[in-house]
Design a protein around this motif. Structure first.
Motif, short mmCIF file in Angstrom:
data_model
loop_
_atom_site.label_atom_id
_atom_site.label_comp_id
_atom_site.label_asym_id
_atom_site.label_seq_id
_atom_site.Cartn_x
_atom_site.Cartn_y
_atom_site.Cartn_z
N TRP A 1 0.91 -1.19 -0.03
CA TRP A 1 -0.09 -0.05 -0.12
C TRP A 1 0.96 1.28 0.02
CZ3 TRP A 1 -4.20 0.88 -1.89
CH2 TRP A 1 -5.04 2.09 -1.62
N ALA A 2 2.07 1.12 0.65
CA ALA A 2 2.90 2.13 0.62
C ALA A 2 3.45 2.57 -0.80
CB ALA A 2 4.23 2.05 1.50
N LEU A 3 3.68 1.51 -1.49
CA LEU A 3 3.87 1.51 -3.04
C LEU A 3 3.02 2.37 -3.77
CD1 LEU A 3 6.08 0.64 -5.11
CD2 LEU A 3 4.48 -1.20 -5.43
N PHE A 4 1.76 2.01 -3.60
CA PHE A 4 0.60 2.56 -4.40
C PHE A 4 0.38 3.85 -4.01
CE2 PHE A 4 -1.00 -1.95 -4.86
CZ PHE A 4 -0.89 -1.83 -6.30
N THR A 5 0.41 4.17 -2.79
CA THR A 5 0.06 5.63 -2.16
C THR A 5 1.07 6.53 -2.38
OG1 THR A 5 0.52 5.00 0.15
CG2 THR A 5 -1.76 4.62 -0.70
N HIS A 6 2.39 6.29 -2.21
CA HIS A 6 3.44 7.22 -2.02
C HIS A 6 4.52 6.99 -3.30
CE1 HIS A 6 2.49 8.15 2.09
NE2 HIS A 6 2.73 6.89 2.27
N ARG A 7 4.91 5.98 -3.87
CA ARG A 7 5.83 5.83 -4.75
C ARG A 7 5.04 5.89 -6.09
NH1 ARG A 7 7.85 5.89 -8.61
NH2 ARG A 7 9.70 4.76 -9.58
N PHE A 8 3.94 5.42 -6.45
CA PHE A 8 3.46 5.63 -7.83
C PHE A 8 2.88 7.09 -7.95
CE2 PHE A 8 1.88 1.05 -8.71
CZ PHE A 8 3.08 0.61 -8.61
N GLY A 9 3.35 7.86 -9.01
CA GLY A 9 2.73 9.45 -9.23
C GLY A 9 2.25 9.45 -10.56
N GLY A 10 1.84 10.47 -11.31
CA GLY A 10 1.24 10.63 -12.38
C GLY A 10 2.13 10.28 -13.73
N ASN A 11 1.80 9.95 -14.83
CA ASN A 11 2.42 10.00 -15.99
C ASN A 11 3.25 8.81 -15.84
OD1 ASN A 11 3.05 10.35 -18.55
ND2 ASN A 11 4.40 12.26 -18.03
N GLY A 12 2.86 7.74 -15.38
CA GLY A 12 3.51 6.67 -15.19
C GLY A 12 3.24 5.21 -16.17
N LEU A 13 3.85 4.33 -16.20
CA LEU A 13 3.69 3.00 -16.84
C LEU A 13 3.99 2.09 -15.63
CD1 LEU A 13 3.10 0.81 -18.90
CD2 LEU A 13 5.69 0.89 -19.47
N TYR A 14 2.81 1.45 -14.90
CA TYR A 14 2.78 0.64 -13.94
C TYR A 14 2.52 -0.82 -14.30
CZ TYR A 14 3.42 4.95 -11.99
OH TYR A 14 3.73 6.19 -11.36
N ILE A 15 3.36 -1.86 -14.16
CA ILE A 15 3.06 -3.17 -14.45
C ILE A 15 3.22 -4.00 -13.32
CG2 ILE A 15 3.94 -4.98 -15.87
CD1 ILE A 15 5.36 -3.11 -17.80
N LEU A 16 2.00 -4.52 -13.04
CA LEU A 16 1.68 -5.22 -11.80
C LEU A 16 1.23 -6.72 -11.94
CD1 LEU A 16 -0.68 -2.73 -10.20
CD2 LEU A 16 1.98 -2.50 -10.39
N ASP A 17 2.08 -7.50 -11.28
CA ASP A 17 1.92 -9.17 -11.31
C ASP A 17 1.26 -9.29 -9.98
OD1 ASP A 17 1.78 -11.84 -11.96
OD2 ASP A 17 3.80 -12.01 -11.44
N GLU A 18 -0.24 -9.72 -9.88
CA GLU A 18 -0.97 -10.20 -8.86
C GLU A 18 -0.60 -9.41 -7.67
OE1 GLU A 18 -0.12 -14.48 -8.02
OE2 GLU A 18 -0.60 -14.88 -10.08
N PRO A 19 -0.93 -8.06 -7.68
CA PRO A 19 -0.87 -6.96 -6.70
C PRO A 19 -1.93 -7.22 -5.67
CG PRO A 19 -2.29 -6.14 -8.59
CD PRO A 19 -1.53 -7.46 -8.95
N GLU A 20 -3.13 -8.34 -5.65
CA GLU A 20 -3.78 -8.47 -4.62
C GLU A 20 -3.30 -9.48 -3.82
OE1 GLU A 20 -4.64 -11.84 -7.79
OE2 GLU A 20 -3.95 -9.68 -7.85
N ALA A 21 -2.20 -10.06 -3.97
CA ALA A 21 -1.62 -11.03 -3.24
C ALA A 21 -1.42 -10.58 -1.78
CB ALA A 21 -0.25 -11.61 -3.67
N ALA A 22 -1.25 -9.40 -1.38
CA ALA A 22 -1.00 -8.95 0.00
C ALA A 22 -2.05 -8.00 0.37
CB ALA A 22 0.28 -8.42 -0.03
N LEU A 23 -3.10 -7.83 -0.27
CA LEU A 23 -4.22 -6.81 -0.15
C LEU A 23 -5.42 -7.40 0.32
CD1 LEU A 23 -3.34 -4.34 -3.01
CD2 LEU A 23 -2.59 -4.12 -0.58
N SER A 24 -6.20 -6.85 1.27
CA SER A 24 -7.47 -7.22 1.82
C SER A 24 -8.32 -6.89 0.67
CB SER A 24 -7.86 -6.76 3.04
OG SER A 24 -7.98 -5.40 3.00
N PRO A 25 -9.62 -7.48 0.74
CA PRO A 25 -10.90 -7.30 -0.30
C PRO A 25 -10.93 -5.39 -0.17
CG PRO A 25 -11.28 -9.06 0.58
CD PRO A 25 -9.89 -8.71 1.35
N SER A 26 -10.90 -4.90 1.12
CA SER A 26 -11.35 -3.54 1.05
C SER A 26 -10.03 -2.90 0.57
CB SER A 26 -11.48 -3.20 2.68
OG SER A 26 -10.33 -3.52 3.29
#
Length: 249
Positions: A148-173
């Motif tokens: 979640w720190a990656l999503f909220t802090h590291r990712f910014g605008g105008n980016g290419l984000y390639i994600l492999d199974e990001p749900e692996a560590a995230l709750s449904p909410s």
């Protein structure tokens, strides 16, 4: 005229393939693979285990210049050379406008990325990398918190984000919150390419969805994906399904 930006398409150099019986070209969904076009906002890869989602998205990321284990294009560490050679046989078509940011999140090796950040920050020599992730060491957070720190802090605008199974560590909410965060970033001209099993993560509206099956790769609609249909059936009829699964019927 508005110029196309980000990743537009990848295609396979079929004439260069050594053998269709050789890994990774013998993976079911890749046997007849030729090319894949991407939505300028969000594209999903869906399908059962073993169909080649992670292999394909890893190859796309490496062909775009990312570290096979994840991170931005500046990450060059390697802990285990396990990626396939598929990226060597891909041609990447990019838009005229280049993204200003980029990141490859590979859920199974994000721990290695966190370790590399910690080691680089220990060496000093300027600002700390972890500050771009919110300032709290990733190893001092739970797996989900570090994602979640990656999503909220590291990712910014105008980016290419390639994600492999990001749900692996995230709750449904948190997965739902991830959709909201994705939308914020898409509104800032970012592009996402995501391999996922999660019907929540896969719900971004108007996205392109590719389903990888034994018969190849096909475009499909959200409610027609196997992940959605199985989840929907279970949630709406879980008592009867549990009886069947446990041999009570």
């Amino acid at each position: 005229m508005l110029q196309q930006k980000g990743l537009m398409e990848v295609s396979l150099k079929k004439d260069k393939i050594p053998s269709k019986d050789q890994y990774p070209f013998n993976i079911p969904a890749l046997r007849n693979f030729s090319s894949m076009k991407f939505h300028p906002k969000v594209t999903y890869l869906s399908g059962e285990n073993g169909m080649g989602k992670s292999t394909l998205i890893e190859a796309i990321a490496v062909a775009c210049g990312f570290n096979p284990e994840g991170g931005s294009r500046n990450f060059t560490f390697a802990t285990h050379n396990s990626h396939s050679v598929l990226h060597q046989y891909l041609t990447v078509a990019r838009g005229a406008v280049k993204p200003q940011d980029g990141y490859f999140l590979r859920s199974e090796s994000f721990f290695n990325v966190a370790t590399n950040i910690h080691e680089l920050d220990k060496e000093g020599g300027g600002g700390k990398i972890i500050d771009a992730y919110g300032g709290v060491p990733l190893h001092e957070q739970s797996h989900g918190e570090s994602f979640w720190a990656l999503f909220t802090h590291r990712f910014g605008g105008n980016g290419l984000y390639i994600l492999d199974e990001p749900e692996a560590a995230l709750s449904p909410s948190r997965q739902m919150a991830m959709l909201a965060r994705m939308h914020d970033l898409v509104e800032q001209q970012s592009q996402f390419i995501i391999a996922t099993h999660s019907p929540i993560v896969m719900a971004y509206p108007h996205a392109i969805i590719y389903e990888l099956t034994e018969n190849g790769i096909k475009k499909t609609r959200y409610a027609e994906t196997e992940n959605y249909k199985v989840s929907h059936q279970f949630i709406n009829n879980y008592e009867n399904l549990l009886k069947i699964l446990m041999g009570e019927e």
